[in-house]
Design a protein around this motif. Structure first.
Motif, PDB file in Angstrom:
ATOM      1  N   LEU A 173      18.666  18.706  50.095  1.00  0.00           N
ATOM      2  CA  LEU A 173      18.268  17.737  51.423  1.00  0.00           C
ATOM      3  C   LEU A 173      16.793  17.313  51.094  1.00  0.00           C
ATOM      4  O   LEU A 173      16.386  16.319  51.145  1.00  0.00           O
ATOM      5  CB  LEU A 173      18.413  18.333  52.733  1.00  0.00           C
ATOM      6  N   ARG A 174      16.089  18.347  50.578  1.00  0.00           N
ATOM      7  CA  ARG A 174      14.627  17.879  50.342  1.00  0.00           C
ATOM      8  C   ARG A 174      14.402  17.145  49.170  1.00  0.00           C
ATOM      9  O   ARG A 174      13.515  16.023  49.144  1.00  0.00           O
ATOM     10  CB  ARG A 174      13.748  19.273  50.145  1.00  0.00           C
ATOM     11  N   ALA A 175      15.332  17.543  47.964  1.00  0.00           N
ATOM     12  CA  ALA A 175      15.294  16.620  46.894  1.00  0.00           C
ATOM     13  C   ALA A 175      15.666  15.140  47.301  1.00  0.00           C
ATOM     14  O   ALA A 175      15.088  14.148  46.844  1.00  0.00           O
ATOM     15  CB  ALA A 175      16.137  17.126  45.900  1.00  0.00           C
ATOM     16  N   LEU A 176      16.702  14.922  48.231  1.00  0.00           N
ATOM     17  CA  LEU A 176      16.903  13.513  48.590  1.00  0.00           C
ATOM     18  C   LEU A 176      15.930  12.980  49.339  1.00  0.00           C
ATOM     19  O   LEU A 176      15.868  11.817  49.148  1.00  0.00           O
ATOM     20  CB  LEU A 176      18.250  13.817  49.309  1.00  0.00           C
ATOM     21  N   GLN A 177      15.361  13.620  49.982  1.00  0.00           N
ATOM     22  CA  GLN A 177      14.093  13.056  50.879  1.00  0.00           C
ATOM     23  C   GLN A 177      12.907  12.712  49.986  1.00  0.00           C
ATOM     24  O   GLN A 177      12.631  11.583  50.316  1.00  0.00           O
ATOM     25  CB  GLN A 177      13.590  14.016  52.155  1.00  0.00           C
ATOM     26  N   GLN A 178      12.753  13.489  49.073  1.00  0.00           N
ATOM     27  CA  GLN A 178      11.904  13.221  48.037  1.00  0.00           C
ATOM     28  C   GLN A 178      12.166  11.848  47.325  1.00  0.00           C
ATOM     29  O   GLN A 178      11.291  10.942  46.947  1.00  0.00           O
ATOM     30  CB  GLN A 178      11.471  14.269  46.973  1.00  0.00           C
ATOM     31  N   ALA A 179      13.438  11.889  46.844  1.00  0.00           N
ATOM     32  CA  ALA A 179      13.740  10.569  46.245  1.00  0.00           C
ATOM     33  C   ALA A 179      13.673   9.391  47.040  1.00  0.00           C
ATOM     34  O   ALA A 179      13.337   8.188  46.508  1.00  0.00           O
ATOM     35  CB  ALA A 179      15.257  10.720  45.706  1.00  0.00           C
ATOM     36  N   LEU A 180      13.955   9.389  48.274  1.00  0.00           N
ATOM     37  CA  LEU A 180      14.057   8.458  49.125  1.00  0.00           C
ATOM     38  C   LEU A 180      12.725   8.018  49.302  1.00  0.00           C
ATOM     39  O   LEU A 180      12.413   6.684  49.658  1.00  0.00           O
ATOM     40  CB  LEU A 180      14.673   8.591  50.619  1.00  0.00           C
ATOM     41  N   ALA A 181      11.742   8.711  49.514  1.00  0.00           N
ATOM     42  CA  ALA A 181      10.354   8.629  49.721  1.00  0.00           C
ATOM     43  C   ALA A 181       9.647   7.992  48.434  1.00  0.00           C
ATOM     44  O   ALA A 181       8.701   7.100  48.653  1.00  0.00           O
ATOM     45  CB  ALA A 181       9.695   9.726  50.389  1.00  0.00           C
ATOM     46  N   THR A 182       9.906   8.590  47.298  1.00  0.00           N
ATOM     47  CA  THR A 182       8.914   8.407  46.270  1.00  0.00           C
ATOM     48  C   THR A 182       9.766   7.779  44.772  1.00  0.00           C
ATOM     49  O   THR A 182       9.015   7.200  44.078  1.00  0.00           O
ATOM     50  CB  THR A 182       8.096   9.495  45.726  1.00  0.00           C
ATOM     51  N   THR A 183      10.977   8.255  44.614  1.00  0.00           N
ATOM     52  CA  THR A 183      11.565   7.864  43.400  1.00  0.00           C
ATOM     53  C   THR A 183      12.868   7.318  43.759  1.00  0.00           C
ATOM     54  O   THR A 183      14.050   8.144  43.362  1.00  0.00           O
ATOM     55  CB  THR A 183      11.513   9.234  42.476  1.00  0.00           C
ATOM     56  N   PRO A 184      12.844   6.266  43.949  1.00  0.00           N
ATOM     57  CA  PRO A 184      14.385   5.591  44.362  1.00  0.00           C
ATOM     58  C   PRO A 184      15.214   5.728  43.061  1.00  0.00           C
ATOM     59  O   PRO A 184      16.511   5.654  43.277  1.00  0.00           O
ATOM     60  CB  PRO A 184      14.014   4.189  44.536  1.00  0.00           C
ATOM     61  N   ASP A 185      14.917   5.831  41.750  1.00  0.00           N
ATOM     62  CA  ASP A 185      15.777   5.734  40.513  1.00  0.00           C
ATOM     63  C   ASP A 185      16.755   6.888  40.625  1.00  0.00           C
ATOM     64  O   ASP A 185      17.455   7.073  39.972  1.00  0.00           O
ATOM     65  CB  ASP A 185      14.933   5.576  39.378  1.00  0.00           C
ATOM     66  N   THR A 186      16.160   8.142  41.551  1.00  0.00           N
ATOM     67  CA  THR A 186      16.719   9.295  41.272  1.00  0.00           C
ATOM     68  C   THR A 186      17.779   9.506  42.833  1.00  0.00           C
ATOM     69  O   THR A 186      18.330  10.760  42.840  1.00  0.00           O
ATOM     70  CB  THR A 186      15.979  10.666  41.409  1.00  0.00           C
ATOM     71  N   ILE A 187      17.939   8.640  43.568  1.00  0.00           N
ATOM     72  CA  ILE A 187      18.472   8.590  44.693  1.00  0.00           C
ATOM     73  C   ILE A 187      20.035   8.921  44.377  1.00  0.00           C
ATOM     74  O   ILE A 187      20.512   9.918  45.088  1.00  0.00           O
ATOM     75  CB  ILE A 187      18.294   7.252  45.720  1.00  0.00           C
ATOM     76  N   ASP A 188      20.578   8.253  43.602  1.00  0.00           N
ATOM     77  CA  ASP A 188      22.234   8.539  43.296  1.00  0.00           C
ATOM     78  C   ASP A 188      22.402  10.000  42.771  1.00  0.00           C
ATOM     79  O   ASP A 188      23.233  10.657  43.456  1.00  0.00           O
ATOM     80  CB  ASP A 188      22.493   7.648  42.010  1.00  0.00           C
ATOM     81  N   LEU A 189      21.424  10.553  41.826  1.00  0.00           N
ATOM     82  CA  LEU A 189      21.385  11.909  41.607  1.00  0.00           C
ATOM     83  C   LEU A 189      21.361  12.821  42.584  1.00  0.00           C
ATOM     84  O   LEU A 189      22.259  13.865  42.868  1.00  0.00           O
ATOM     85  CB  LEU A 189      20.645  12.146  40.522  1.00  0.00           C
TER      86      LEU A 189
END
Length: 145
Positions: free
Chosen positions: A107-123
């Protein structure tokens, strides 16, 4: 809620609390893991109420996890990033009290992706869904019949 429905829900919660305790033990969590140098008896006594509470919360989480999974699926498929953020925040708020480190990390990884690294959202989304599936599978969840 009818008395027999409440009784059924109480029995289900008790059963899942036992399953949650077994799952926590499989993941290497024990009553002795408190991180201080006290004797085992001193260590175990204060930990039991916390572990019991954590197990009960985890059982409740298991009951609600399929609904959360559906919310994530719907938000992801519709491309609704705000909804994904909202659902991640909501579920993380519950998970942090349940001693579920894999779910918390995903969940924290998804939050981080949504906040700063959109290219990793799918992963990160895929990791979260896999973690939810594994948690449900290990808990013995079979889905609704």
């Amino acid at each position: 809620m009818k008395d027999n429905d409440l009784s059924w829900l109480q029995r289900l919660t008790q059963m899942l609390a036992g399953t949650a305790q077994q799952l926590l033990q499989r993941c290497g969590h024990s009553a002795q893991q408190t991180g201080n140098s006290a004797t085992p008896q001193q260590d175990v006594a204060p930990t039991r109420p916390r572990q019991s509470f954590s197990s009960e919360l985890f059982a409740e989480l298991l009951i609600e996890l399929p609904e959360h999974q559906g919310n994530f699926l719907q938000a992801y498929q519709s491309g609704d990033l705000q909804s994904l953020k909202k659902h991640a925040h909501k579920l993380l708020g519950a998970v942090v009290y349940c001693d579920a480190p894999e779910l918390e990390s995903a969940l924290r990884a998804l939050q981080q992706a949504l906040a700063t690294t959109p290219d990793t959202i799918d992963l990160c989304y895929t990791r979260l869904i896999n973690t939810i599936n594994n948690t449900l599978s290990y808990s013995g969840y079979r889905g609704s019949s």
